[in-house]
Design an enzyme around this catalytic site. Structure first.
Site, PDB file in Angstrom:
ATOM      1  N   GLU A  20       0.853  -1.195   0.000  1.00 47.63           N
ATOM      2  CA  GLU A  20       0.000   0.000   0.000  1.00 47.63           C
ATOM      3  C   GLU A  20       0.886   1.242   0.000  1.00 47.63           C
ATOM      4  O   GLU A  20       1.775   1.394   0.837  1.00 47.63           O
ATOM      5  CB  GLU A  20      -0.941   0.067   1.223  1.00 47.63           C
ATOM      6  CG  GLU A  20      -1.869   1.265   1.093  1.00 47.63           C
ATOM      7  CD  GLU A  20      -2.635   1.657   2.359  1.00 47.63           C
ATOM      8  OE1 GLU A  20      -2.275   1.203   3.457  1.00 47.63           O
ATOM      9  OE2 GLU A  20      -3.580   2.459   2.224  1.00 47.63           O
ATOM     10  N   GLU A  45       4.809   5.054   3.896  1.00 53.69           N
ATOM     11  CA  GLU A  45       4.217   6.367   4.179  1.00 53.69           C
ATOM     12  C   GLU A  45       5.360   7.369   4.355  1.00 53.69           C
ATOM     13  O   GLU A  45       6.298   7.127   5.102  1.00 53.69           O
ATOM     14  CB  GLU A  45       3.354   6.259   5.456  1.00 53.69           C
ATOM     15  CG  GLU A  45       2.867   7.560   6.028  1.00 53.69           C
ATOM     16  CD  GLU A  45       2.104   8.454   5.029  1.00 53.69           C
ATOM     17  OE1 GLU A  45       1.125   7.993   4.432  1.00 53.69           O
ATOM     18  OE2 GLU A  45       2.515   9.619   4.870  1.00 53.69           O
ATOM     19  N   ASP A  72       9.842   7.356   0.942  1.00 52.42           N
ATOM     20  CA  ASP A  72       9.229   7.782  -0.314  1.00 52.42           C
ATOM     21  C   ASP A  72       8.938   6.564  -1.199  1.00 52.42           C
ATOM     22  O   ASP A  72       9.849   5.823  -1.571  1.00 52.42           O
ATOM     23  CB  ASP A  72      10.206   8.740  -1.016  1.00 52.42           C
ATOM     24  CG  ASP A  72       9.675   9.246  -2.345  1.00 52.42           C
ATOM     25  OD1 ASP A  72       8.515   8.944  -2.693  1.00 52.42           O
ATOM     26  OD2 ASP A  72      10.438   9.950  -3.038  1.00 52.42           O
ATOM     27  N   ASP A  95      -2.230  11.999  -2.812  1.00 56.63           N
ATOM     28  CA  ASP A  95      -2.277  13.471  -2.762  1.00 56.63           C
ATOM     29  C   ASP A  95      -2.490  14.028  -4.174  1.00 56.63           C
ATOM     30  O   ASP A  95      -1.760  13.669  -5.096  1.00 56.63           O
ATOM     31  CB  ASP A  95      -0.960  14.014  -2.189  1.00 56.63           C
ATOM     32  CG  ASP A  95      -0.836  13.740  -0.694  1.00 56.63           C
ATOM     33  OD1 ASP A  95      -1.873  13.592  -0.028  1.00 56.63           O
ATOM     34  OD2 ASP A  95       0.307  13.661  -0.202  1.00 56.63           O
ATOM     35  N   LYS A  99      -2.020  22.468  -7.472  1.00 57.48           N
ATOM     36  CA  LYS A  99      -1.407  23.563  -8.240  1.00 57.48           C
ATOM     37  C   LYS A  99      -0.673  23.008  -9.454  1.00 57.48           C
ATOM     38  O   LYS A  99       0.051  22.008  -9.338  1.00 57.48           O
ATOM     39  CB  LYS A  99      -0.401  24.330  -7.367  1.00 57.48           C
ATOM     40  CG  LYS A  99      -1.078  25.164  -6.303  1.00 57.48           C
ATOM     41  CD  LYS A  99      -0.057  25.994  -5.558  1.00 57.48           C
ATOM     42  CE  LYS A  99      -0.747  26.748  -4.439  1.00 57.48           C
ATOM     43  NZ  LYS A  99       0.144  27.225  -3.417  1.00 57.48           N
ATOM     44  N   ASP A 131     -10.892  10.725  -4.695  1.00 53.19           N
ATOM     45  CA  ASP A 131     -12.086  11.571  -4.732  1.00 53.19           C
ATOM     46  C   ASP A 131     -11.917  12.679  -5.774  1.00 53.19           C
ATOM     47  O   ASP A 131     -12.736  13.591  -5.834  1.00 53.19           O
ATOM     48  CB  ASP A 131     -12.357  12.187  -3.346  1.00 53.19           C
ATOM     49  CG  ASP A 131     -11.158  12.926  -2.780  1.00 53.19           C
ATOM     50  OD1 ASP A 131     -10.026  12.709  -3.276  1.00 53.19           O
ATOM     51  OD2 ASP A 131     -11.339  13.719  -1.845  1.00 53.19           O
ATOM     52  N   THR A 166     -10.466   3.035   3.814  1.00 51.92           N
ATOM     53  CA  THR A 166      -9.433   3.923   4.364  1.00 51.92           C
ATOM     54  C   THR A 166     -10.103   5.112   5.064  1.00 51.92           C
ATOM     55  O   THR A 166     -11.288   5.391   4.887  1.00 51.92           O
ATOM     56  CB  THR A 166      -8.495   4.487   3.260  1.00 51.92           C
ATOM     57  OG1 THR A 166      -9.218   5.473   2.507  1.00 51.92           O
ATOM     58  CG2 THR A 166      -7.968   3.412   2.345  1.00 51.92           C
ATOM     59  N   PHE A 168      -9.572   8.240   4.412  1.00 47.92           N
ATOM     60  CA  PHE A 168     -10.046   9.234   3.440  1.00 47.92           C
ATOM     61  C   PHE A 168     -11.328   8.789   2.753  1.00 47.92           C
ATOM     62  O   PHE A 168     -12.147   9.626   2.380  1.00 47.92           O
ATOM     63  CB  PHE A 168      -8.948   9.549   2.406  1.00 47.92           C
ATOM     64  CG  PHE A 168      -8.161  10.777   2.761  1.00 47.92           C
ATOM     65  CD1 PHE A 168      -7.300  10.767   3.845  1.00 47.92           C
ATOM     66  CD2 PHE A 168      -8.293  11.945   2.033  1.00 47.92           C
ATOM     67  CE1 PHE A 168      -6.587  11.893   4.200  1.00 47.92           C
ATOM     68  CE2 PHE A 168      -7.584  13.083   2.384  1.00 47.92           C
ATOM     69  CZ  PHE A 168      -6.734  13.055   3.465  1.00 47.92           C
ATOM     70  N   GLU A 169     -11.500   7.498   2.572  1.00 52.47           N
ATOM     71  CA  GLU A 169     -12.758   7.046   1.983  1.00 52.47           C
ATOM     72  C   GLU A 169     -13.901   7.385   2.948  1.00 52.47           C
ATOM     73  O   GLU A 169     -14.951   7.878   2.541  1.00 52.47           O
ATOM     74  CB  GLU A 169     -12.753   5.538   1.697  1.00 52.47           C
ATOM     75  CG  GLU A 169     -14.009   5.173   0.893  1.00 52.47           C
ATOM     76  CD  GLU A 169     -14.458   3.724   0.976  1.00 52.47           C
ATOM     77  OE1 GLU A 169     -13.882   2.941   1.748  1.00 52.47           O
ATOM     78  OE2 GLU A 169     -15.427   3.405   0.273  1.00 52.47           O
TER      79      GLU A 169
HETATM   80  C1  LIG Z   1      -4.537  11.933   1.035  1.00 55.19           C
HETATM   81  S1  LIG Z   1      -3.643  10.882   2.072  1.00 55.19           S
HETATM   82  C2  LIG Z   1      -4.507   9.321   1.970  1.00 55.19           C
HETATM   83  C3  LIG Z   1      -4.139   8.388   3.097  1.00 55.19           C
HETATM   84  C4  LIG Z   1      -4.813   6.998   3.007  1.00 55.19           C
HETATM   85  N1  LIG Z   1      -4.381   6.291   1.835  1.00 55.19           N
HETATM   86  C5  LIG Z   1      -6.298   7.137   3.018  1.00 55.19           C
HETATM   87  O1  LIG Z   1      -6.936   6.851   2.000  1.00 55.19           O
HETATM   88  O2  LIG Z   1      -6.836   7.492   4.071  1.00 55.19           O
HETATM   89  C6  LIG Z   1      -2.192  10.548   1.087  1.00 55.19           C
HETATM   90  C7  LIG Z   1      -1.092   9.899   1.884  1.00 55.19           C
HETATM   91  O3  LIG Z   1      -0.012   9.543   1.028  1.00 55.19           O
HETATM   92  C8  LIG Z   1       1.204   9.913   1.649  1.00 55.19           C
HETATM   93  N2  LIG Z   1       2.198  10.097   0.588  1.00 55.19           N
HETATM   94  C9  LIG Z   1       2.233  11.099  -0.323  1.00 55.19           C
HETATM   95  N3  LIG Z   1       3.278  10.945  -1.149  1.00 55.19           N
HETATM   96  C10 LIG Z   1       3.926   9.818  -0.755  1.00 55.19           C
HETATM   97  C11 LIG Z   1       5.089   9.143  -1.198  1.00 55.19           C
HETATM   98  N4  LIG Z   1       5.808   9.598  -2.230  1.00 55.19           N
HETATM   99  N5  LIG Z   1       5.465   8.009  -0.555  1.00 55.19           N
HETATM  100  C12 LIG Z   1       4.757   7.542   0.497  1.00 55.19           C
HETATM  101  N6  LIG Z   1       3.650   8.158   0.969  1.00 55.19           N
HETATM  102  C13 LIG Z   1       3.235   9.267   0.359  1.00 55.19           C
HETATM  103  C14 LIG Z   1       0.860  11.178   2.399  1.00 55.19           C
HETATM  104  O4  LIG Z   1       1.783  11.502   3.403  1.00 55.19           O
HETATM  105  C15 LIG Z   1      -0.522  10.836   2.938  1.00 55.19           C
HETATM  106  O5  LIG Z   1      -0.464  10.174   4.167  1.00 55.19           O
END
Ligand SMILES: C[S@@+](CC[C@H](N)C(=O)[O-])C[C@H]1O[C@@H](n2cnc3c(N)ncnc32)[C@H](O)[C@@H]1O
Length: 210
Positions: A20, A45, A72, A95, A99, A131, A166, A168-169
């Site tokens: 994930e 994460e 990352d 994410d 922008k 979303d 999740t 966010f869902e």
């Molecule tokens: C909008 S949140 C969604 C979290 C979760 N997947 C959910 O649906 O509830 C996006 C997550 O991806 C992480 N994230 C963004 N870019 C990432 C990367 N390059 N590697 C690992 N995690 C990343 C962010 O820190 C954040 O926790």
């Protein structure tokens, strides 16, 4: 962490591994590890606070088939994971980087998705939920352009109205907003272009142009 690393070696049981990307607080990992004990789940994460939260959640459940990495995801897929090392890949609510000048930071970009095809086993599934309709449409197009996956299928929401995959869902559905979901299956047989991809070493950036 430098590669190559066979992710099955991280777990005590030699079971298939699903990844994930962007675990957030770890809701998906918590339910997947509990409900599917015969599979291993690796989460990555980038934000340390969330990575810790997700890891604590797994520790509280005392499951042994879940691991959270802090770092990352782009580095992980580019440099660490070998070809065909994953039995599933989950990207939930990545994410959106609204922008225009930040768009290049979107994780569902051509390079990432080409690597996703490389590290996924034939027949395994890539789940993409968001979303953001525009990001969803763009991602579907980019996945199709890799020629590594079959056509997208719509993935239904959880069975019960109050079950969420999740955090966010949950947030999105409670606000009454739509969720865009797709699941793609990694091709069994490589296409002409995929044969080129399998010839080049694990860590190369693989693209259909090479
Ligand atoms: C909008 S949140 C969604 C979290 C979760 N997947 C959910 O649906 O509830 C996006 C997550 O991806 C992480 N994230 C963004 N870019 C990432 C990367 N390059 N590697 C690992 N995690 C990343 C962010 O820190 C954040 O926790």
């Amino acid at each position: 962490m430098e590669g190559p690393l066979d992710p099955t070696t991280l777990f005590c049981r030699h079971n298939p591994v699903e990844l994930e990307i962007g675990t957030g607080k770890g809701m998906f990992l918590a339910s997947a590890t509990s409900s599917t004990p015969d599979r291993n789940f690796l989460g990555i994460e980038v934000r340390v606070g969330y990575a810790r939260m997700a890891a604590s959640r797994l520790a509280a459940l005392k499951t042994t088939n879940g691991i959270v990495l802090h770092g990352d995801a782009m580095h992980l897929v580019r440099h660490v994971l070998p070809n065909a090392s994953l039995s599933g890949l989950h990207v939930y609510f990545p994410d959106p980087w609204w922008k225009a000048r930040h768009r290049k930071r979107r994780i569902l970009n051509p390079e990432f998705l080409q690597h996703a095809g490389r590290i996924m086993q034939p027949g395994s599934q890539l789940h993409i939920w968001t979303d953001v309709e525009e990001y969803f449409n763009e991602a579907v197009l980019v996945v199709n352009n890799t020629l590594l996956f079959g056509k997208a299928s719509k993935e239904p929401a959880g069975g019960l109205e109050n079950t969420y995959r999740t955090h966010f869902e949950r947030r999105t559905r409670l606000a009454g907003d739509p969720v865009w979901r797709a699941v793609f299956t990694r091709n069994e047989k490589p296409s002409q272009q995929n044969r080129l991809v399998t010839k080049i070493p694990n860590y190369s950036i693989t693209s259909s142009q090479t």
